[in-house]
Enzyme design. Structure first.
Site, PDB file in Angstrom:
ATOM      1  N   GLU A   1       2.323   7.004   9.224  1.00 49.16           N
ATOM      2  CA  GLU A   1       1.964   7.016   7.795  1.00 49.16           C
ATOM      3  C   GLU A   1       1.233   8.330   7.477  1.00 49.16           C
ATOM      4  O   GLU A   1       0.511   8.861   8.316  1.00 49.16           O
ATOM      5  CB  GLU A   1       1.020   5.826   7.561  1.00 49.16           C
ATOM      6  CG  GLU A   1       0.453   5.675   6.177  1.00 49.16           C
ATOM      7  CD  GLU A   1      -0.547   4.483   6.107  1.00 49.16           C
ATOM      8  OE1 GLU A   1      -0.948   3.947   7.172  1.00 49.16           O
ATOM      9  OE2 GLU A   1      -0.917   4.114   4.986  1.00 49.16           O
TER      10      GLU A   1
ATOM     11  N   LYS B   1       4.165   2.456  -0.687  1.00 48.63           N
ATOM     12  CA  LYS B   1       3.370   1.359  -0.092  1.00 48.63           C
ATOM     13  C   LYS B   1       2.899   0.382  -1.159  1.00 48.63           C
ATOM     14  O   LYS B   1       2.190   0.760  -2.097  1.00 48.63           O
ATOM     15  CB  LYS B   1       2.190   1.951   0.670  1.00 48.63           C
ATOM     16  CG  LYS B   1       1.386   0.937   1.473  1.00 48.63           C
ATOM     17  CD  LYS B   1       0.314   1.674   2.284  1.00 48.63           C
ATOM     18  CE  LYS B   1      -0.438   0.746   3.226  1.00 48.63           C
ATOM     19  NZ  LYS B   1      -1.441   1.497   4.014  1.00 48.63           N
TER      20      LYS B   1
ATOM     21  N   CYS C   1       2.217   0.405   7.238  1.00 47.40           N
ATOM     22  CA  CYS C   1       0.941  -0.059   7.791  1.00 47.40           C
ATOM     23  C   CYS C   1       0.521  -1.437   7.300  1.00 47.40           C
ATOM     24  O   CYS C   1       1.113  -2.427   7.664  1.00 47.40           O
ATOM     25  CB  CYS C   1      -0.133   0.992   7.552  1.00 47.40           C
ATOM     26  SG  CYS C   1      -1.449   0.893   8.800  1.00 47.40           S
TER      27      CYS C   1
ATOM     28  N   VAL D   1      -6.268   0.939  11.867  1.00 50.06           N
ATOM     29  CA  VAL D   1      -7.663   1.042  12.317  1.00 50.06           C
ATOM     30  C   VAL D   1      -8.164  -0.290  12.868  1.00 50.06           C
ATOM     31  O   VAL D   1      -9.206  -0.349  13.497  1.00 50.06           O
ATOM     32  CB  VAL D   1      -8.583   1.531  11.175  1.00 50.06           C
ATOM     33  CG1 VAL D   1      -8.274   2.969  10.818  1.00 50.06           C
ATOM     34  CG2 VAL D   1      -8.471   0.643   9.937  1.00 50.06           C
TER      35      VAL D   1
HETATM   36  C1  ACM Z   1      -3.575   1.050   6.742  1.00 47.96           C
HETATM   37  O1  ACM Z   1      -2.877   0.383   5.981  1.00 47.96           O
HETATM   38  N1  ACM Z   1      -3.438   2.355   6.864  1.00 47.96           N
HETATM   39  C2  ACM Z   1      -4.606   0.402   7.563  1.00 47.96           C
END
Ligand code: ACM
Length: 263
Positions: free
Chosen positions: A38, A110, A143, A170
């Site tokens: 990402e 996203k 992510c 994370v």
């Molecule tokens: C994330 O969505 N980068 C934790």
């Protein structure tokens, strides 16, 4: 089909350096579909909107970063899926582009933004598109989309056999969850996570690496360590993801009961 991921630590605000790291890391390898992390052009944390605007680029494939990826994809007639900071007329998006020698084949923005991403990015407005490459149906999510089973399910119901999942993780839960996302949809998934740490005046984060490729029965086909640049490529038969039978009398999609899922 040879599918893989490249795990690495993008440098904040330095698209050119990130592109050249990708170029050297994949030199000499062969693949059909490669997934990168990402926000691989920009890094993850931003002091302010001006920083993000400076490093972001349009999704037309003419910017420094995506045009470089298009050249890399062209060298082996492959498809590269990469997370990048996108500058669009309506605002900034945390996006993923699928690029081939013909340019940008598909774009995903996203949908489920994580924590302080909400300060900088607009939520995705393109749904969960799928696209075809080498007769394989491919989908993209980014992510934190992992925690919403609807993301992978929406892709799988549209026919995705391989889910590309650029990540900057994370928290430690995603890798285990993606085994279930693959199993419950009988699809391949490629989670390309980043490594390293980033610090701004407001925040400091460490990213967890451990990128992985999961098969449609939940099997781990490849994985990377928590740290370090890592390239993994495996050969798969995407058709294995077309069989949705779990037992001779249970089909993952046909046995769904959407009439009972009203909320
Ligand atoms: C994330 O969505 N980068 C934790």
């Amino acid at each position: 089909m040879k599918i893989g991921f490249l795990q690495f630590a993008p440098t904040r605000l330095d698209s050119i350096r990130n592109l050249s790291l990708i170029q050297s890391a994949i030199a000499g390898s062969t693949f059909d579909l490669l997934v990168l992390p990402e926000l691989a052009n920009s890094g993850y944390l931003f002091e302010d909107r001006a920083e993000l605007e400076m490093v972001s680029e349009p999704a037309d494939g003419k910017g420094i970063f995506l045009s470089g990826l298009i050249s890399l994809a062209a060298e082996q007639h492959a498809c590269i899926v990469c997370g990048f900071a996108e500058r669009a007329p309506e605002g900034l998006f945390n996006s993923a582009a699928a690029v081939t020698e013909n340019g940008v084949l598909a774009l995903y923005r996203k949908v489920h933004l994580f924590y302080t991403e909400k300060d900088f990015f607009l939520p995705g407005n393109l749904g969960f598109p799928v696209f075809e490459f080498q007769s394989t149906c491919i989908g993209m999510m980014i992510c934190f989309d992992w925690i919403f089973p609807e993301a992978a399910r929406t892709l799988a119901l549209q026919g995705a056999q391989v889910i590309c999942h650029p990540a900057n993780l994370v928290l430690p839960y995603c890798q285990a969850a993606m085994v279930t996302r693959s199993l419950e949809n009988a699809v391949f998934s490629i989670t390309a996570n980043r490594t390293g740490s980033e610090t701004t005046a407001r925040q400091s984060l460490h990213f967890t690496g451990s990128s992985q490729i999961i098969g449609p029965k939940g099997q781990k086909l490849a994985s990377a360590p928590e740290e370090g640049t890592n390239l993994k490529i495996v050969e798969i038969n995407p058709e294995q993801a077309s069989d949705k039978f779990f037992t001779p009398r249970n089909n993952l999609f046909r046995d769904r009961r959407p009439d009972t899922y009203s909320l």
